[in-house]
Design a protein around this motif. Structure first.
Motif, PDB file in Angstrom:
ATOM      1  N   TYR A 414       1.056  -1.679   0.011  1.00 43.94           N
ATOM      2  CA  TYR A 414       0.082   0.221   0.004  1.00 43.94           C
ATOM      3  C   TYR A 414       0.962   1.296  -0.348  1.00 43.94           C
ATOM      4  CZ  TYR A 414      -3.505  -3.594   1.171  1.00 43.94           C
ATOM      5  OH  TYR A 414      -4.127  -4.525   1.518  1.00 43.94           O
ATOM      6  N   PRO A 415       0.567   2.302  -0.893  1.00 45.63           N
ATOM      7  CA  PRO A 415       1.766   3.199  -1.042  1.00 45.63           C
ATOM      8  C   PRO A 415       1.383   4.382  -0.079  1.00 45.63           C
ATOM      9  CG  PRO A 415       0.353   2.945  -3.047  1.00 45.63           C
ATOM     10  CD  PRO A 415      -0.269   1.720  -1.873  1.00 45.63           C
ATOM     11  N   GLU A 416       0.370   3.829   1.504  1.00 44.11           N
ATOM     12  CA  GLU A 416       0.618   4.208   2.102  1.00 44.11           C
ATOM     13  C   GLU A 416       1.799   4.406   3.148  1.00 44.11           C
ATOM     14  OE1 GLU A 416      -1.826   3.483   1.075  1.00 44.11           O
ATOM     15  OE2 GLU A 416      -2.759   5.129   0.734  1.00 44.11           O
ATOM     16  N   GLN A 417       2.167   3.329   2.816  1.00 48.08           N
ATOM     17  CA  GLN A 417       3.586   2.788   3.604  1.00 48.08           C
ATOM     18  C   GLN A 417       4.796   2.982   3.561  1.00 48.08           C
ATOM     19  OE1 GLN A 417       4.526  -1.517   3.498  1.00 48.08           O
ATOM     20  NE2 GLN A 417       2.493  -2.111   3.444  1.00 48.08           N
ATOM     21  N   VAL A 418       4.755   4.404   2.414  1.00 43.72           N
ATOM     22  CA  VAL A 418       6.034   5.252   2.205  1.00 43.72           C
ATOM     23  C   VAL A 418       5.830   6.125   2.828  1.00 43.72           C
ATOM     24  CG1 VAL A 418       8.087   6.097   0.299  1.00 43.72           C
ATOM     25  CG2 VAL A 418       5.989   4.318  -0.602  1.00 43.72           C
ATOM     26  N   PRO A 419       7.209   6.136   3.912  1.00 43.21           N
ATOM     27  CA  PRO A 419       6.971   7.233   4.992  1.00 43.21           C
ATOM     28  C   PRO A 419       7.651   8.006   4.675  1.00 43.21           C
ATOM     29  CG  PRO A 419       9.629   5.173   5.259  1.00 43.21           C
ATOM     30  CD  PRO A 419       8.956   5.022   3.837  1.00 43.21           C
ATOM     31  N   HIS A 420       7.319   8.810   5.105  1.00 37.93           N
ATOM     32  CA  HIS A 420       7.654  11.073   4.727  1.00 37.93           C
ATOM     33  C   HIS A 420       9.292  10.885   4.912  1.00 37.93           C
ATOM     34  CE1 HIS A 420       3.074  11.700   4.271  1.00 37.93           C
ATOM     35  NE2 HIS A 420       3.010  10.582   5.648  1.00 37.93           N
ATOM     36  N   TRP A 421       9.701  10.663   5.770  1.00 36.17           N
ATOM     37  CA  TRP A 421      10.913  10.657   5.993  1.00 36.17           C
ATOM     38  C   TRP A 421      12.360  10.483   5.126  1.00 36.17           C
ATOM     39  CZ3 TRP A 421      14.786   6.722   5.266  1.00 36.17           C
ATOM     40  CH2 TRP A 421      14.389   5.401   5.251  1.00 36.17           C
ATOM     41  N   LEU A 422      11.793   9.090   3.980  1.00 34.71           N
ATOM     42  CA  LEU A 422      12.643   8.668   3.083  1.00 34.71           C
ATOM     43  C   LEU A 422      11.741   9.388   1.760  1.00 34.71           C
ATOM     44  CD1 LEU A 422      14.134   6.547   2.288  1.00 34.71           C
ATOM     45  CD2 LEU A 422      11.803   5.517   1.614  1.00 34.71           C
ATOM     46  N   MET A 423      10.653   9.830   1.624  1.00 29.41           N
ATOM     47  CA  MET A 423      10.822  11.020   0.162  1.00 29.41           C
ATOM     48  C   MET A 423      11.488  12.252   0.167  1.00 29.41           C
ATOM     49  SD  MET A 423       7.251  10.690  -0.251  1.00 29.41           S
ATOM     50  CE  MET A 423       5.712   9.415   0.828  1.00 29.41           C
ATOM     51  N   ASP A 424      11.695  12.810   1.641  1.00 33.15           N
ATOM     52  CA  ASP A 424      12.879  13.963   1.197  1.00 33.15           C
ATOM     53  C   ASP A 424      13.834  13.309   1.540  1.00 33.15           C
ATOM     54  OD1 ASP A 424      10.611  15.538   1.516  1.00 33.15           O
ATOM     55  OD2 ASP A 424      10.548  15.638   4.067  1.00 33.15           O
ATOM     56  N   TRP A 425      13.971  12.077   1.756  1.00 33.11           N
ATOM     57  CA  TRP A 425      15.883  11.978   2.121  1.00 33.11           C
ATOM     58  C   TRP A 425      16.236  11.663   1.094  1.00 33.11           C
ATOM     59  CZ3 TRP A 425      18.343   6.749   3.609  1.00 33.11           C
ATOM     60  CH2 TRP A 425      19.368   7.189   3.973  1.00 33.11           C
ATOM     61  N   ILE A 426      15.498   9.951   0.138  1.00 34.03           N
ATOM     62  CA  ILE A 426      16.451   9.095  -0.793  1.00 34.03           C
ATOM     63  C   ILE A 426      17.471  10.618  -1.784  1.00 34.03           C
ATOM     64  CG2 ILE A 426      14.182   9.879  -2.366  1.00 34.03           C
ATOM     65  CD1 ILE A 426      17.032   6.611  -1.927  1.00 34.03           C
ATOM     66  N   PRO A 427      18.347  10.548  -2.305  1.00 32.76           N
ATOM     67  CA  PRO A 427      19.360  11.175  -3.256  1.00 32.76           C
ATOM     68  C   PRO A 427      19.039  11.178  -4.330  1.00 32.76           C
ATOM     69  CG  PRO A 427      21.120   9.964  -2.118  1.00 32.76           C
ATOM     70  CD  PRO A 427      19.506   9.905  -1.466  1.00 32.76           C
ATOM     71  N   GLU A 428      19.352  11.789  -5.635  1.00 35.22           N
ATOM     72  CA  GLU A 428      18.784  11.838  -6.967  1.00 35.22           C
ATOM     73  C   GLU A 428      20.195  10.814  -6.916  1.00 35.22           C
ATOM     74  OE1 GLU A 428      17.281  13.191  -9.104  1.00 35.22           O
ATOM     75  OE2 GLU A 428      15.888  14.190  -8.213  1.00 35.22           O
ATOM     76  N   GLY A 429      20.933  10.833  -6.535  1.00 40.96           N
ATOM     77  CA  GLY A 429      22.431   9.634  -7.258  1.00 40.96           C
ATOM     78  C   GLY A 429      21.708   8.453  -6.824  1.00 40.96           C
ATOM     79  N   GLY A 430      21.748   8.663  -5.404  1.00 41.04           N
ATOM     80  CA  GLY A 430      21.440   7.068  -4.620  1.00 41.04           C
ATOM     81  C   GLY A 430      20.558   6.879  -4.373  1.00 41.04           C
ATOM     82  N   GLY A 431      20.456   5.233  -4.203  1.00 49.35           N
ATOM     83  CA  GLY A 431      19.624   3.873  -3.945  1.00 49.35           C
ATOM     84  C   GLY A 431      20.475   3.034  -2.706  1.00 49.35           C
ATOM     85  N   TYR A 432      19.586   2.544  -2.391  1.00 49.75           N
ATOM     86  CA  TYR A 432      19.807   1.337  -1.191  1.00 49.75           C
ATOM     87  C   TYR A 432      18.789   0.142  -1.605  1.00 49.75           C
ATOM     88  CZ  TYR A 432      16.707   3.230   2.093  1.00 49.75           C
ATOM     89  OH  TYR A 432      15.233   3.710   2.546  1.00 49.75           O
TER      90      TYR A 432
END
Ligand code: GLC
Length: 632
Positions: A414-432
């Motif tokens: 469920y998309p609601e699971q994507v936490p708010h901190w993550l949307m701001d946190w994930i950088p353009e050139g990175g992932g994990y």
């Protein structure tokens, strides 16, 4: 031949044989194992010692150069038994015969990077190469050890424990101020890995060899929890050397393993066997002693571990299903299911085992199973655990409740699971790689060990490997801050902490396993950076740790968001902190040795598709559809 005179206790070893049929492929009484080992054991190991002591000589092992080995003391009186006390391993250095794979090392510099176009990638690569060359060539040859290194070596040697006169491991911690050491006075399998690497890189292989053989003996020791025995092949989390008085003049040493039946929370150490296999390969690669892995008992040990991991269950995924607390995070932290750390170690252990198993009629099927599992596991993790900006955006717009084999949102997230901190946190050139994946559940926390080890083992693609390091670099303040490295980011707080940890007072937010900073992760980070040609990143972390660890007396972990304080309940003089630091320093100085400890992409594995669906012309093979993704 070098030999030194040291005090001796007479070993009157007793052997009680335990026989137990081995699941699946062979019947193997423990007796078979004992024929190879100098100090045999019963259910575990025992050796009786006579006092007083007499001098004896230790012959050098038959690999590398001869060495002086160790100043081991057995107790001269019962009250003065030193069996479980730290012992010094004599300082010696050797030139090791190693199998350095130059091609491997060269390929550090030919990895792809992030989501960049080819031109930019090649410009950055050249820049990176120049930087690395400058950094490497600026390493002073044979430089003097810093005060921190000198102290670390002294402490590491003091943490060595002996069994029947031979060094067999290192204590988890030797904090003189610790009045309740719990099980920190034991030798932990996972904790010993950095100690082992430090000794191996220094040219001291005997302690590692002893450790591998003695823990192998413990593997099949029958222990029970509430009248139930763990599966054969399970390696203990730790072991203790107990000294038992026999009479006025004799004491007996016993190796007593803990499979989780005494551990806090009764957690089963799934990672121990995986680490054992990884260490076995490292030992052979660094020392050149390949005869060790060819031994019948060692081959059987590998197979037992694999058998346990590869046995069929109810699971639908190629990832290993485990309980909470089954790895470095050995308390409840909501990582039950398919935690990334276990998957990365599992993948590494499978790659190691494939290299080490003697290929014959008896192992043919096992090797085929390993190959299939490796292939399926890497596809599964690369495809479903990976997140970056693009993927998060996809999840954010997922349709749910899709019933079909062709669903896009396969796990019904469920998309609601994507936490708010993550949307701001994930950088353009990175992932994990996310921490865990279950039906309707993605654990979006960043777990450092799992991510680093997926780089080291190449569980992730070369492009993903680079993106993970990009993320660590761009989120340096969150993941490193004042002390490398956060075990997990972010911490569980408030209600989440209450429900998920069970209100664990040790795992309060930004402490211990819940967002604390663990310096032992430094060596693994260093290894990943060297593999990806990002030496400057590793050096920055090591420099940051060096003075502070020394001044703070080598704590187990640090607390707070930025790792500013020594952990609330942290032990000092924690061995894997000390050894992790030394190993990092040595890896940076000898990156060609580092190349013996990591893996490159195996293109043949990518070709294996076990489901065979694509061959039948049916379109249900997810892998066929995702070919471009997994082949990068
Ligand atoms: C803690 C850690 C565990 C480690 C042990 C000994 O329980 O969580 O990973 O092995 O201490 O240092």
């Amino acid at each position: 031949m070098n030999a030194i005179k040291i005090f001796k206790m007479k070993f009157g070893c007793r052997l009680l044989i335990q026989t137990r049929s081995v699941l699946g492929f062979t019947k193997f009484p423990n007796l078979n194992r004992n024929i190879h080992i100098p100090a045999p054991r019963f259910l575990g190991l025992r050796c009786a010692t006579n006092q007083p002591q007499k001098p004896f000589s230790v012959s050098p092992p038959n690999w590398g150069r001869s060495r002086v080995f160790p100043a081991a003391f057995c107790s001269s009186s019962k009250n003065n038994s030193s069996s479980s006390k730290p012992n010094h391993v004599a300082d010696y250095s050797t030139t090791l015969e190693t199998r350095v794979n130059d091609k491997n090392f060269e390929s550090i510099y030919v990895q792809g990077g992030g989501d960049l176009d080819e031109k930019e990638e090649s410009r950055l690569k050249n820049e990176q190469n120049e930087q690395n060359e400058t950094i490497l060539s600026s390493e002073p040859a044979g430089r003097a050890e810093s005060e921190a290194e000198k102290e670390a070596w002294r402490l590491l040697r003091e943490a060595v424990v002996t069994y029947c006169g031979s060094p067999v491991g290192t204590l988890a911690a030797s904090d003189p101020g610790d009045k309740v050491p719990l099980n920190y006075d034991q030798v932990f399998i996972r904790d010993f890995v950095p100690s082992a690497l430090a000794f191996l890189l220094k040219g001291e292989g005997e302690i590692v060899r002893n450790f591998l053989l003695h823990t192998l003996q413990l593997q099949s020791w029958e222990k029970t929890v509430d009248c139930y025995s763990p599966g054969q092949g399970l390696m203990p989390a730790s072991f203790k050397i107990r000294t038992i008085p026999l009479d006025d003049t004799k004491v007996e040493e016993v190796l007593d393993p803990d499979f989780g039946e005494s551990a806090i929370g009764r957690v089963a150490p799934v990672d121990s066997g995986l680490w054992w296999i990884i260490l076995l390969r490292a030992y052979s690669k660094i020392t050149g002693d390949f005869a060790m892995q060819e031994r019948v008992d060692v081959q059987t040990g590998i197979k037992l571990i694999l058998n346990l991991c590869l046995s069929d269950g109810f699971d639908m995924f190629p990832s290993l299903l485990v309980t909470d607390g089954s790895c470095m995070i050995d308390r409840r932290m909501g990582i039950h299911g398919h935690p990334l750390e276990i998957q990365s170690l599992f993948y590494s252990a499978l790659r190691c085992a494939r290299e080490m198993l003697a290929f014959d009629e008896g192992s043919k099927n096992l090797v085929r199973t390993i190959n299939n599992r490796l292939s399926a596991l890497s596809f599964h993790i690369r495809e479903y655990y990976w997140i970056d900006m693009k993927k998060i955006n996809e999840i954010y717009r997922y349709k749910t409740e899709e019933y079909s084999t062709e669903a896009i949102n396969k796990f019904n997230i469920y998309p609601e699971q994507v936490p708010h901190w993550l949307m701001d946190w994930i950088p353009e050139g990175g992932g994990y790689m996310i921490g865990n994946l279950q039906p309707a559940h993605m654990d979006f926390r960043f777990f450092t060990l799992g991510n680093i080890w997926s780089i080291v083992s190449c569980l992730s693609t070369p492009k993903q490997n680079n993106s993970i390091l990009n993320l660590i670099e761009s989120k340096w303040d969150d993941l490193v801050g004042n002390m490398p490295l956060k075990i997990v980011y972010p911490a569980l707080e408030s209600e989440e902490w209450r429900i998920i940890t069970g209100s664990d007072p040790k795992n309060t937010p930004w402490s211990y396993h819940n967002g604390g900073s663990w310096p032992t992760l430094l060596w693994q980070f260093t290894l990943a950076c060297i593999k990806m040609g990002r030496i400057e990143l590793a050096r920055k972390a090591v420099d940051l740790a060096e003075n502070r660890l020394h001044a703070d007396h080598w704590p187990e972990y640090y607390d707070t968001r930025s790792g500013r304080f020594i952990g609330k309940q942290s032990r000092l003089y924690q061995t894997w902190t000390i050894a992790g630091f030394l190993t990092s320093k040595m890896l940076l100085e000898n990156p060609e040795k580092a190349s013996l400890l990591f893996w490159e992409e195996d293109y043949e594995l990518l070709e294996i598709c076990v489901c065979g669906l694509s061959k039948t012309g049916r379109k249900l093979c997810a892998r066929g559809a995702a070919r471009s993704q997994i082949l990068v």
